[in-house]
Write an enzyme that holds these catalytic residues in place. Structure first.
Site, PDB file in Angstrom:
ATOM      1  N   GLU A  42     -15.966 -11.326 -14.060  1.00  0.00           N
ATOM      2  CA  GLU A  42     -15.255 -11.466 -15.338  1.00  0.00           C
ATOM      3  C   GLU A  42     -14.028 -12.358 -15.205  1.00  0.00           C
ATOM      4  O   GLU A  42     -13.254 -12.231 -14.248  1.00  0.00           O
ATOM      5  CB  GLU A  42     -14.822 -10.070 -15.805  1.00  0.00           C
ATOM      6  CG  GLU A  42     -14.873  -9.875 -17.289  1.00  0.00           C
ATOM      7  CD  GLU A  42     -16.297  -9.944 -17.835  1.00  0.00           C
ATOM      8  OE1 GLU A  42     -16.700 -11.028 -18.315  1.00  0.00           O
ATOM      9  OE2 GLU A  42     -16.990  -8.924 -17.783  1.00  0.00           O
ATOM     10  N   HIS A  43     -13.877 -13.233 -16.192  1.00  0.00           N
ATOM     11  CA  HIS A  43     -12.765 -14.185 -16.232  1.00  0.00           C
ATOM     12  C   HIS A  43     -12.764 -15.096 -15.007  1.00  0.00           C
ATOM     13  O   HIS A  43     -11.705 -15.477 -14.518  1.00  0.00           O
ATOM     14  CB  HIS A  43     -11.415 -13.453 -16.367  1.00  0.00           C
ATOM     15  CG  HIS A  43     -11.132 -13.059 -17.789  1.00  0.00           C
ATOM     16  ND1 HIS A  43     -10.636 -13.943 -18.722  1.00  0.00           N
ATOM     17  CD2 HIS A  43     -11.296 -11.888 -18.428  1.00  0.00           C
ATOM     18  CE1 HIS A  43     -10.501 -13.308 -19.887  1.00  0.00           C
ATOM     19  NE2 HIS A  43     -10.901 -12.067 -19.741  1.00  0.00           N
ATOM     20  N   ASP A  45     -15.569 -17.488 -14.962  1.00  0.00           N
ATOM     21  CA  ASP A  45     -16.493 -18.594 -15.272  1.00  0.00           C
ATOM     22  C   ASP A  45     -15.724 -19.894 -15.448  1.00  0.00           C
ATOM     23  O   ASP A  45     -16.267 -20.973 -15.244  1.00  0.00           O
ATOM     24  CB  ASP A  45     -17.401 -18.290 -16.477  1.00  0.00           C
ATOM     25  CG  ASP A  45     -16.672 -18.043 -17.784  1.00  0.00           C
ATOM     26  OD1 ASP A  45     -15.450 -17.768 -17.764  1.00  0.00           O
ATOM     27  OD2 ASP A  45     -17.324 -18.111 -18.845  1.00  0.00           O
ATOM     28  N   GLY A 132     -16.870  -7.890 -27.824  1.00  0.00           N
ATOM     29  CA  GLY A 132     -16.961  -8.462 -26.483  1.00  0.00           C
ATOM     30  C   GLY A 132     -18.396  -8.748 -26.067  1.00  0.00           C
ATOM     31  O   GLY A 132     -18.704  -8.833 -24.884  1.00  0.00           O
ATOM     32  N   SER A 134     -20.172 -11.387 -27.409  1.00  0.00           N
ATOM     33  CA  SER A 134     -20.439 -12.803 -27.676  1.00  0.00           C
ATOM     34  C   SER A 134     -21.217 -13.084 -28.938  1.00  0.00           C
ATOM     35  O   SER A 134     -22.178 -13.862 -28.938  1.00  0.00           O
ATOM     36  CB  SER A 134     -21.192 -13.437 -26.504  1.00  0.00           C
ATOM     37  OG  SER A 134     -20.358 -13.528 -25.434  1.00  0.00           O
ATOM     38  N   SER A 135     -20.782 -12.478 -30.035  1.00  0.00           N
ATOM     39  CA  SER A 135     -21.439 -12.813 -31.294  1.00  0.00           C
ATOM     40  C   SER A 135     -21.172 -14.275 -31.642  1.00  0.00           C
ATOM     41  O   SER A 135     -22.014 -14.919 -32.276  1.00  0.00           O
ATOM     42  CB  SER A 135     -20.972 -11.879 -32.413  1.00  0.00           C
ATOM     43  OG  SER A 135     -19.578 -11.914 -32.528  1.00  0.00           O
ATOM     44  N   ASP A 180     -21.016 -17.282 -21.812  1.00  0.00           N
ATOM     45  CA  ASP A 180     -21.638 -16.706 -23.003  1.00  0.00           C
ATOM     46  C   ASP A 180     -22.756 -17.582 -23.544  1.00  0.00           C
ATOM     47  O   ASP A 180     -23.857 -17.106 -23.857  1.00  0.00           O
ATOM     48  CB  ASP A 180     -20.583 -16.485 -24.095  1.00  0.00           C
ATOM     49  CG  ASP A 180     -19.430 -15.636 -23.611  1.00  0.00           C
ATOM     50  OD1 ASP A 180     -19.558 -15.042 -22.521  1.00  0.00           O
ATOM     51  OD2 ASP A 180     -18.401 -15.563 -24.306  1.00  0.00           O
ATOM     52  N   TYR A 230      -6.305 -14.901 -24.045  1.00  0.00           N
ATOM     53  CA  TYR A 230      -7.367 -15.540 -23.273  1.00  0.00           C
ATOM     54  C   TYR A 230      -6.890 -16.891 -22.729  1.00  0.00           C
ATOM     55  O   TYR A 230      -7.002 -17.167 -21.533  1.00  0.00           O
ATOM     56  CB  TYR A 230      -8.619 -15.724 -24.139  1.00  0.00           C
ATOM     57  CG  TYR A 230      -9.783 -16.274 -23.366  1.00  0.00           C
ATOM     58  CD1 TYR A 230     -10.673 -15.428 -22.727  1.00  0.00           C
ATOM     59  CD2 TYR A 230      -9.980 -17.652 -23.241  1.00  0.00           C
ATOM     60  CE1 TYR A 230     -11.739 -15.927 -21.989  1.00  0.00           C
ATOM     61  CE2 TYR A 230     -11.027 -18.165 -22.514  1.00  0.00           C
ATOM     62  CZ  TYR A 230     -11.914 -17.304 -21.890  1.00  0.00           C
ATOM     63  OH  TYR A 230     -12.952 -17.807 -21.160  1.00  0.00           O
TER      64      TYR A 230
HETATM   65  C1  GLA Z   1     -15.186 -14.617 -22.974  1.00  0.00           C
HETATM   66  C2  GLA Z   1     -15.443 -16.099 -22.731  1.00  0.00           C
HETATM   67  C3  GLA Z   1     -16.272 -16.304 -21.442  1.00  0.00           C
HETATM   68  C4  GLA Z   1     -15.664 -15.561 -20.266  1.00  0.00           C
HETATM   69  C5  GLA Z   1     -15.355 -14.110 -20.632  1.00  0.00           C
HETATM   70  C6  GLA Z   1     -14.622 -13.386 -19.554  1.00  0.00           C
HETATM   71  O1  GLA Z   1     -16.394 -13.966 -23.258  1.00  0.00           O
HETATM   72  O2  GLA Z   1     -16.117 -16.677 -23.808  1.00  0.00           O
HETATM   73  O3  GLA Z   1     -16.380 -17.680 -21.173  1.00  0.00           O
HETATM   74  O4  GLA Z   1     -14.528 -16.210 -19.791  1.00  0.00           O
HETATM   75  O5  GLA Z   1     -14.592 -14.020 -21.834  1.00  0.00           O
HETATM   76  O6  GLA Z   1     -15.406 -13.244 -18.424  1.00  0.00           O
END
Ligand code: GLA
Length: 392
Positions: A42-43, A45, A132, A134-135, A180, A230
């Site tokens: 997580e965080h 990518d 969280g 990814s819609s 995502d 973010y």
């Molecule tokens: C959001 C972003 C992704 C990723 C996540 C955290 O979903 O769109 O690219 O950075 O947060 O892992």
């Protein structure tokens, strides 16, 4: 307690009906794209790391057809309004706000030299928004796939995902990584999408053990701070890399961060510790999963959550409560691992558990979470599913 996932074929037929009722048009093109859940990574990518999401069986469906004009007329199940978008010039941001995801993707096609004919479209979703999951990536990928149908052309999957990511950057102003859109575009049934974000190469990893269930627990909270939060986290990681004088986070070791702790300063030092730790946890988790070593995998998921909570500071009270309940149920109760998933600041947790105990675990998560917060969560099981595709 476990919510039933809406069937994709029901969504498809409801979207066609919506198009007919709202816009008086008959669907000739129907595109679907899923949301995603991330098991670990997580965080990172946007830090050349590894991530291990999969496409969930929750979709955004777009039903539509050409309308013989130079305008897009688009409506959704969420309101009565029909948004009208002029397609004669390169698209810019506009109102209503949700159309920016479509505008960004249309612009991506226009920039590739495509002329977009007027169309009518109706959008329906079973991906919970603000959860969280990814819609927004699902909407972008569904739009891109719809346009492929409309133009009778196909983009290479990677190019499509990158076009959608650019739409998110330029039209939604979220400087997201590639996770995502890659998960939504590349997802396959029974496969995780393990992505090496340095090379940009996704690898489809088998995930088909029927004894394993992934529970998604939507805390039903979304803290508005997320927007700037973010981008700020991303900046911290860029600052960290610059201070360490390295070209990529893949070249940084835990010892590098420790040695430069004071030079990195607060909070960049803790952010950096998260990045390096999470990259190594994700690599270990992928190999633990491959050999069904759940005693290794569970603690890695726990460490990921703790690091996101303490070092990266993107968790929140509600996510911590949900994860703590899963931890208390523990290995004996059938829980293998639990952590927050996605960008954080609210949203959902992911709990990997034994299938035979999944309903019982979901019931405990729901009851205990409601007791602690007064909020009724949404809990559902999900399996890796087909990524963005044309249904018709
Ligand atoms: C959001 C972003 C992704 C990723 C996540 C955290 O979903 O769109 O690219 O950075 O947060 O892992």
């Amino acid at each position: 307690m476990l919510q039933i996932n809406p069937n994709l074929s029901d969504l498809v037929s409801d979207a066609s009906t919506g198009l007919l009722n709202r816009l008086g048009s008959t669907a000739s093109i129907i595109a679907a794209a899923p949301g995603r859940v991330n098991l670990i990574g997580e965080h990172i990518d946007y830090c050349d790391g590894f991530v291990m999401p999969f496409a969930i069986d929750r979709y955004i469906v777009i039903a539509g057809c050409t309308n013989g004009t130079t305008q897009a007329r688009v409506s959704t199940a969420l309101g009565e309004e029909i948004a009208v978008i002029d397609l004669t010039a390169p698209l810019q941001e506009g109102e209503p706000k949700w159309t920016n995801y479509l505008r960004g993707v249309i612009r991506g096609f226009q920039d590739r030299g495509h002329h977009i004919p007027g169309f009518d479209a109706f959008i329906l979703s079973s991906v919970p928004g603000g959860a969280g999951l990814s819609s927004s990536a699902a909407l972008e990928c569904a739009t891109a796939t719809f346009l492929e149908g409309l133009l009778d052309t196909r983009l290479e999957t990677r190019e499509k995902a990158l076009l959608c990511q650019k739409a998110e950057h330029d039209f939604a102003h979220v400087p997201c990584g590639i996770m995502d859109q890659f998960a939504s575009a590349f997802g396959k049934p029974n496969r995780l999408v393990l992505i090496d974000c340095q090379s940009g190469e996704p690898e489809l990893v088998p995930f088909e053990n029927p004894d394993l269930t992934v529970l998604i627990s939507n805390t039903m909270v979304h803290h508005e701070l997320s927007d700037g939060g973010y981008a700020l986290r991303r900046k911290h990681t860029e600052d960290g890399l610059a201070i360490l004088g390295k070209a990529s986070w893949r070249d940084v070791t835990a010892a590098d961060v420790q040695t430069n702790w004071d030079k990195l300063g607060e909070p960049v030092n803790r952010r950096s510790r998260h990045v390096v730790g999470e990259i190594s946890r994700t690599i270990s988790a992928a190999s633990a999963l491959a050999r069904n070593d759940f005693e290794t995998l569970g603690p890695l998921m726990a460490a990921s959550h703790d690091s996101l909570r303490d070092d990266f500071e993107v968790s929140c009270k509600e996510l911590d409560i949900m994860v703590d309940i899963a931890r208390k149920i523990g290995r004996n109760g059938g829980v293998i691992g639990a952590r927050m998933t996605g960008g954080g600041f609210g949203g959902s947790t992911v709990t990997l558990c034994e299938s035979r105990k999944a309903s019982e675990i979901a019931a405990t998560l729901a009851t205990e979470y409601e007791k602690a917060t007064g909020i009724t969560p949404q809990i559902f099981a999900s399996r890796p599913s087909q990524g963005a595709h044309l249904v018709q």
